[in-house]
Design a protein around this motif. Structure first.
Motif, short mmCIF file in Angstrom:
data_model
loop_
_atom_site.label_atom_id
_atom_site.label_comp_id
_atom_site.label_asym_id
_atom_site.label_seq_id
_atom_site.Cartn_x
_atom_site.Cartn_y
_atom_site.Cartn_z
N HIS A 159 5.04 -8.55 -11.38
CA HIS A 159 4.59 -9.46 -10.28
C HIS A 159 3.16 -9.43 -10.34
N PRO A 160 2.47 -10.02 -11.25
CA PRO A 160 1.13 -10.09 -11.39
C PRO A 160 0.26 -10.65 -10.34
N ASP A 161 0.82 -11.19 -9.35
CA ASP A 161 0.22 -11.72 -8.14
C ASP A 161 0.26 -10.64 -7.07
N LEU A 162 0.89 -9.39 -7.36
CA LEU A 162 1.27 -8.58 -6.25
C LEU A 162 0.07 -7.35 -6.36
N ASP A 163 -0.66 -7.30 -5.31
CA ASP A 163 -1.76 -6.35 -5.08
C ASP A 163 -0.98 -5.03 -4.58
N ILE A 164 -1.26 -3.74 -5.52
CA ILE A 164 -0.63 -2.78 -5.12
C ILE A 164 -1.78 -1.67 -5.22
N GLU A 165 -1.91 -0.91 -3.87
CA GLU A 165 -3.08 0.28 -3.64
C GLU A 165 -2.05 1.39 -3.54
N PHE A 166 -2.76 2.67 -4.08
CA PHE A 166 -2.48 3.89 -3.98
C PHE A 166 -3.43 4.69 -3.23
N VAL A 167 -3.08 5.12 -2.06
CA VAL A 167 -4.11 5.73 -1.14
C VAL A 167 -3.61 7.36 -0.73
N ILE A 168 -4.49 8.44 -1.02
CA ILE A 168 -4.06 9.56 -0.84
C ILE A 168 -4.11 10.18 0.62
N ASP A 197 2.66 0.75 3.50
CA ASP A 197 3.97 0.42 3.65
C ASP A 197 4.92 1.16 3.16
N ILE A 198 4.68 2.26 2.30
CA ILE A 198 5.58 3.23 1.95
C ILE A 198 4.68 4.52 1.64
N ALA A 199 5.33 5.58 2.32
CA ALA A 199 5.06 6.96 2.25
C ALA A 199 5.83 7.86 1.12
N LEU A 200 5.16 8.36 0.11
CA LEU A 200 5.91 9.37 -0.77
C LEU A 200 5.98 10.48 -0.29
N ILE A 201 7.11 11.17 0.14
CA ILE A 201 7.20 12.54 0.49
C ILE A 201 8.28 13.44 -0.32
N ARG A 202 8.08 14.69 0.04
CA ARG A 202 9.36 15.71 -0.54
C ARG A 202 9.95 15.82 0.50
N GLY A 203 11.31 15.73 0.74
CA GLY A 203 11.99 15.89 1.99
C GLY A 203 12.34 14.71 2.74
N GLU A 204 12.55 14.50 3.95
CA GLU A 204 13.14 13.40 4.72
C GLU A 204 12.21 13.48 5.98
N VAL A 205 12.19 12.26 6.68
CA VAL A 205 11.79 12.05 7.98
C VAL A 205 12.58 11.44 8.87
N ASP A 206 12.85 11.94 10.35
CA ASP A 206 13.93 11.36 11.19
C ASP A 206 12.78 10.79 12.40
N ARG A 236 0.76 -1.31 -0.17
CA ARG A 236 0.15 0.18 -0.07
C ARG A 236 1.00 1.32 0.14
N ILE A 237 0.75 2.13 -1.22
CA ILE A 237 1.51 3.20 -1.16
C ILE A 237 0.54 4.52 -0.73
N THR A 238 1.06 5.37 0.02
CA THR A 238 0.32 6.49 0.37
C THR A 238 1.13 7.68 -0.04
N ALA A 239 0.42 8.69 -0.57
CA ALA A 239 0.88 9.80 -1.02
C ALA A 239 0.06 10.95 -1.28
N SER A 240 0.38 11.94 -1.73
CA SER A 240 -0.42 13.00 -1.94
C SER A 240 -0.81 13.11 -3.47
#
Length: 311
Positions: free
Chosen positions: A112-121, A137-146, A90-94
């Protein structure tokens, strides 16, 4: 004591500033100060030495800091352990990341045809919290997070394009030097709502020994491109990936001549999650699409549009 109080305590201990910690946590300074004070009351000791000029950890705060980091790391691991294993990412992004993400998703699904990928805003704060809690599972951002329990994967860089009215004195060129923009007002949203863009622009001007001339902050119900069109001597910056979203006339787009206006694009994952099935392929595909998008030439003025975007 709760996880939120520990998270705020860590932010202040790392920034050594309540105002900067509040910006980082996307809450008000009074709210973060209140929560830290509640934590101090529960522990029966002061965690910070406060003055009008400096914030320092007390000995008790110094002892608590590594424990708080460990507790928050365990929190993230607990959420991750409670999730049922699924053949899904699951990808989350703007919404501004949608073009790069969809291209990467199509590439990975072909392999990977058996892999389900979701995009959540989600907004920026909710993206990070979703990854930390295991809801994404992964967040797309501009910048960094600590943050304890999370790691940053470098995906590439994205250019900030200079946008002016086509009546602006420098609008006749396809590229522009920062020093040429110094005399003209820069229109941006308030710094607290766009810390990354303000920091990138400020650092770039320091590099050339000049200082940006900030104009009035852009109101939430205004668009940057409309404000520069109605103010022919002003300028703003737009993320390269957003310039074709809203067709506009009367706008000129330029790249900074020395490529100083660039922001890092990152993927935020839980520590160790980059090795999950399909994740390596997705990260590789995202690096390709982010790089391709950043290197694309500016759209012609009649096709350009958009406004400084959240991260």
């Amino acid at each position: 004591m709760d996880f939120r109080q520990l998270r705020y305590f860590l932010a202040v201990s790392e920034e050594l500033s309540f105002s900067k910690a509040a910006q980082r946590c996307f809450i008000s300074q009074s709210a973060i100060s209140h929560q830290v004070s509640k934590l101090e009351q529960e522990l029966g000791t002061s965690l910070f030495e406060r003055s009008t000029r400096v914030v320092k950890l007390t000995p008790a705060g110094t002892r608590l800091k590594p424990i708080a980091q460990e507790v928050l790391s365990l929190e993230a691991k607990a959420f991750a352990a409670a999730k049922e294993p699924r053949n899904r990412i699951r990808i989350t992004a703007s919404m501004s990341f949608a073009p790069q993400s969809l291209a990467a998703i199509a590439h990975v699904r072909a392999r990977h045809p058996d892999l389900d990928i979701e995009f959540v805003i989600k907004n920026f704060t909710d993206r990070i919290e979703a990854v930390s809690a295991g809801d994404a599972d992964i967040a797309l951002i501009r910048g960094e997070v600590d943050r304890p329990g999370l790691e940053t994967l470098e995906l590439g860089v994205e250019d900030l394009l200079v946008a002016t009215s086509n009546q602006h004195p420098v609008s006749a060129f396809s590229t522009v030097e920062l020093s040429e923009l110094a005399p003209y007002p820069l229109l941006l949203p308030p710094r607290h709502s766009q810390v990354l863009i303000h920091s990138v622009v400020e650092d770039a001007f320091v590099e050339v020994g000049r200082r940006a001339q900030l104009g009035p902050p852009i109101a939430r119900d205004h668009a940057a491109i409309l404000d520069v069109i109605t103010n022919p001597r002003a300028w703003t910056v737009l993320y390269a990936s957003t310039v074709a979203e809203v067709p506009r006339t009367g706008l000129c787009l330029m790249r900074e001549r020395r490529n100083r206006l660039r922001v890092p694009v990152s993927g935020i994952v839980r520590t160790g999650a980059a090795d999950a099935p399909g994740m390596a392929s997705l990260v590789h595909a995202l690096r390709r699409t982010v790089t391709a998008d950043s290197s694309a030439p500016p759209a012609p003025p009649q096709q350009a549009g958009g406004a400084p975007d959240e991260r």
